[in-house]
Design a protein around this motif. Sequence first.
Motif, PDB file in Angstrom:
ATOM      1  N   UNK A 124     -12.039  37.243  31.485  1.00 57.02           N
ATOM      2  CA  UNK A 124     -10.863  37.960  32.418  1.00 57.02           C
ATOM      3  C   UNK A 124     -10.630  39.294  31.806  1.00 57.02           C
ATOM      4  N   UNK A 125     -10.820  39.378  30.419  1.00 60.23           N
ATOM      5  CA  UNK A 125     -10.351  40.530  29.524  1.00 60.23           C
ATOM      6  C   UNK A 125     -11.713  41.166  28.933  1.00 60.23           C
ATOM      7  N   UNK A 126     -12.945  40.808  29.695  1.00 60.78           N
ATOM      8  CA  UNK A 126     -14.331  41.527  29.290  1.00 60.78           C
ATOM      9  C   UNK A 126     -14.668  41.161  27.935  1.00 60.78           C
ATOM     10  N   UNK A 127     -14.191  40.089  27.202  1.00 65.20           N
ATOM     11  CA  UNK A 127     -14.811  39.427  26.264  1.00 65.20           C
ATOM     12  C   UNK A 127     -15.881  38.464  26.458  1.00 65.20           C
ATOM     13  N   UNK A 128     -16.861  38.365  25.847  1.00 70.19           N
ATOM     14  CA  UNK A 128     -17.913  37.227  25.920  1.00 70.19           C
ATOM     15  C   UNK A 128     -17.181  36.010  25.099  1.00 70.19           C
ATOM     16  N   UNK A 129     -16.631  36.160  24.272  1.00 64.95           N
ATOM     17  CA  UNK A 129     -15.933  34.788  23.584  1.00 64.95           C
ATOM     18  C   UNK A 129     -14.833  35.291  22.717  1.00 64.95           C
ATOM     19  N   UNK A 130     -14.143  34.042  22.301  1.00 63.39           N
ATOM     20  CA  UNK A 130     -12.770  34.268  21.353  1.00 63.39           C
ATOM     21  C   UNK A 130     -13.368  34.109  19.951  1.00 63.39           C
ATOM     22  N   UNK A 131     -13.763  35.211  18.999  1.00 59.84           N
ATOM     23  CA  UNK A 131     -14.303  34.924  17.990  1.00 59.84           C
ATOM     24  C   UNK A 131     -13.365  34.248  17.009  1.00 59.84           C
ATOM     25  N   UNK A 132     -14.038  33.188  16.468  1.00 56.97           N
ATOM     26  CA  UNK A 132     -13.062  32.300  15.382  1.00 56.97           C
ATOM     27  C   UNK A 132     -12.017  31.623  15.956  1.00 56.97           C
ATOM     28  N   UNK A 133     -11.858  31.944  17.301  1.00 56.29           N
ATOM     29  CA  UNK A 133     -10.537  31.325  18.006  1.00 56.29           C
ATOM     30  C   UNK A 133      -9.233  32.224  17.547  1.00 56.29           C
ATOM     31  N   UNK A 134      -9.470  33.514  17.379  1.00 61.11           N
ATOM     32  CA  UNK A 134      -8.363  34.266  16.855  1.00 61.11           C
ATOM     33  C   UNK A 134      -7.337  34.556  18.013  1.00 61.11           C
ATOM     34  N   UNK A 135      -7.694  34.673  19.123  1.00 62.50           N
ATOM     35  CA  UNK A 135      -6.742  34.673  20.334  1.00 62.50           C
ATOM     36  C   UNK A 135      -6.174  33.554  20.726  1.00 62.50           C
ATOM     37  N   UNK A 136      -6.932  32.581  20.529  1.00 62.65           N
ATOM     38  CA  UNK A 136      -6.337  31.174  20.859  1.00 62.65           C
ATOM     39  C   UNK A 136      -5.229  30.696  19.684  1.00 62.65           C
ATOM     40  N   UNK A 137      -5.592  31.011  18.490  1.00 57.33           N
ATOM     41  CA  UNK A 137      -4.465  30.658  17.352  1.00 57.33           C
ATOM     42  C   UNK A 137      -3.026  31.371  17.676  1.00 57.33           C
ATOM     43  N   UNK A 138      -3.150  32.401  18.436  1.00 54.95           N
ATOM     44  CA  UNK A 138      -2.023  33.202  18.535  1.00 54.95           C
ATOM     45  C   UNK A 138      -1.021  32.442  19.681  1.00 54.95           C
ATOM     46  N   UNK A 139      -1.697  31.790  20.524  1.00 52.98           N
ATOM     47  CA  UNK A 139      -1.156  31.313  21.597  1.00 52.98           C
ATOM     48  C   UNK A 139      -0.265  30.038  21.383  1.00 52.98           C
ATOM     49  N   UNK A 140       0.503  29.574  22.525  1.00 47.03           N
ATOM     50  CA  UNK A 140       0.989  28.268  22.416  1.00 47.03           C
ATOM     51  C   UNK A 140       0.615  27.410  23.633  1.00 47.03           C
ATOM     52  N   UNK A 141       1.151  26.096  23.777  1.00 47.40           N
ATOM     53  CA  UNK A 141       0.607  25.274  24.844  1.00 47.40           C
ATOM     54  C   UNK A 141       1.494  25.404  26.142  1.00 47.40           C
ATOM     55  N   UNK A 142       0.437  25.328  27.116  1.00 48.25           N
ATOM     56  CA  UNK A 142       1.021  25.464  28.526  1.00 48.25           C
ATOM     57  C   UNK A 142       0.954  24.153  28.925  1.00 48.25           C
ATOM     58  N   UNK A 143       2.313  23.536  28.904  1.00 51.75           N
ATOM     59  CA  UNK A 143       2.167  21.973  29.070  1.00 51.75           C
ATOM     60  C   UNK A 143       1.952  21.759  30.485  1.00 51.75           C
ATOM     61  N   UNK A 144       2.155  22.283  31.745  1.00 52.98           N
ATOM     62  CA  UNK A 144       1.582  21.871  32.954  1.00 52.98           C
ATOM     63  C   UNK A 144       0.129  21.841  33.002  1.00 52.98           C
ATOM     64  N   UNK A 145      -0.109  22.880  32.662  1.00 51.91           N
ATOM     65  CA  UNK A 145      -1.918  23.213  32.403  1.00 51.91           C
ATOM     66  C   UNK A 145      -2.547  22.153  31.514  1.00 51.91           C
ATOM     67  N   UNK A 146      -2.218  21.790  30.421  1.00 51.57           N
ATOM     68  CA  UNK A 146      -2.353  20.622  29.564  1.00 51.57           C
ATOM     69  C   UNK A 146      -2.764  19.332  30.240  1.00 51.57           C
ATOM     70  N   UNK A 147      -1.580  19.076  31.031  1.00 54.01           N
ATOM     71  CA  UNK A 147      -1.480  17.762  31.689  1.00 54.01           C
ATOM     72  C   UNK A 147      -2.531  17.851  32.813  1.00 54.01           C
ATOM     73  N   UNK A 148      -2.540  18.895  33.468  1.00 55.85           N
ATOM     74  CA  UNK A 148      -3.542  18.815  34.747  1.00 55.85           C
ATOM     75  C   UNK A 148      -4.862  18.765  34.268  1.00 55.85           C
ATOM     76  N   UNK A 149      -5.553  19.371  33.039  1.00 51.57           N
ATOM     77  CA  UNK A 149      -6.618  19.353  32.628  1.00 51.57           C
ATOM     78  C   UNK A 149      -6.810  17.508  32.022  1.00 51.57           C
ATOM     79  N   UNK A 150      -6.078  17.150  31.179  1.00 50.19           N
ATOM     80  CA  UNK A 150      -6.151  15.881  30.775  1.00 50.19           C
ATOM     81  C   UNK A 150      -6.264  14.897  31.910  1.00 50.19           C
ATOM     82  N   UNK A 151      -5.658  15.115  33.212  1.00 52.02           N
ATOM     83  CA  UNK A 151      -5.507  14.064  34.200  1.00 52.02           C
ATOM     84  C   UNK A 151      -6.876  14.308  34.961  1.00 52.02           C
ATOM     85  N   UNK A 152      -7.882  15.134  34.641  1.00 53.80           N
ATOM     86  CA  UNK A 152      -8.908  15.043  35.579  1.00 53.80           C
ATOM     87  C   UNK A 152      -9.679  13.819  35.600  1.00 53.80           C
TER      88      UNK A 152
END
Length: 358
Positions: free
Chosen positions: A193-221
Motif C-alpha cells: 500500500x506504501x510501495x514497499x515490497x516488505x517490512x524489513x526486520x519488522x521495523x514498521x510493525x514494531x512501531x504499531x499497536x494492536x487494532x483489536x477489532x481487526x485481530x478478532x476478525x482475523x482470529x475468527x476466520x
Amino acid sequence: MKIYKVLGLMSGTSLDGLDLTYCHIWKTPTGWDFDIKNTDSIPYSDTLKEKLKNAIYLPADTLLEFHNTYGTWLGKQSKEFIKTHELEAHFIGSHGHTTHHQPQKGFTFQIGSGQHLANESGIKVICDFRSNDVALGGQGAPLVPLGDRLFFGQYDYCLNLGGISNISFERNGERLAYDIGLANMILNHITQKINLNYDKDGALARKGSINKPMLEQLNNLEFYKLPFPKSIGFEWFVAQVVPIVEANDDNIENLLHTSIHHICDQIAKQVELQKNKTENTLFVTGGGALNGFLMETLQEKVGSNTKVVKPTNLLVEFKEALIFALMAVLREENSINCLRSVTGAKRDCSGGVIYLPA
C-alpha cells in the motif's frame, strides 16, 4: 555412494522472486544428507509480479500461454545460473508457481511448463509434484514435511513462514503437517500500500499497536476451526482476508503490528495443541524468520518451554528450494515423496513428472 547434483527452483506465494539452490544430495546409512553449494534469488519485475499475482483471474487460454512463457523464463534463469557458476546438474527440481489451489474440487496448478523449462535449459526437469497426490484425494500440500523429516528430524516442530505458515512434526511414527494460516502474504499485501515490497526486520510493525477489532476478525476466520489435513492458497486469501484488511482503516504500522500478533497467535495455538512433552524446539525457516519483530513476538507467545530456533540465513531463505531438489531426487529413485499422513490422500505416492530436453 551416489551423489545427486540438483538445481532446485522455488517460487512461493509471497511473490518475493525465484529461489535457485544448487545442492548435492546423497543417501546415508540412516537417511539422507545434503550440501548447499550455490544459491541465488532473482526478484520479480513489477510486471511479472503483477502477472503472477493476478494469474488466478486469467482465462484458460491466456493462463496456458503464460504457463509456457514462464517455463521458458525459468529455463533461462536456470541456464544462466548454471553457466555463471560452472555447474554440472543431473536434473532440475522445479516447484513452479502456484496459481490455482482447490484440492476440494480436485485440482491444483503450478505454472512453469516442465517441457519449456527443459528445452530452454537443456537439462532434464522434474516438476508438477502436487497433482498425483490431489488425484489420490489429497490436499497436494504441504510437501516440505518429508524434507523436514529427512533433513531436520532432530527438531520437535518445523515451521515454515512463507506467504503461508505451515508446521510439521512426528506423531506415533507418522509425519503430520498442515497449513496453519497466514504469514508473509498479509504483511506484504499491507506494505505494498506504501510501495514497499516488505517490512524489513519488522521495523514498521514494531512501531504499531494492536487494532483489536481487526485481530478478532482475523482470529475468527473459519479456516482455523477446520481439522487437518488442510491447506490454503491465494484464492482463500483474496476472498477471506483482503476484505478484513481493507475494512480496517488504520495506519500501516498498526495493520502490520496486528497481523503479526495474529500470525503468532495462531502458530502458538497449534504448538500448544500438539505438544506432548515439556521442553520443545521449533525450527523456523522461510522469509518470515528474517522478520525480527515477528520472531520476538513468536517466542513470547509460545513461551519459554518452546525454544524458537532460527538457522543460518542460507537455510532460512533456501530451504524450500533445497527440499524440492530432494523431491526430485526421490522421484528419480521412484521413492515416496508425498505422505498420506500429511495430505490426507488414499496412499503415499511418488509425485512429479519428468521432462527431457528436446
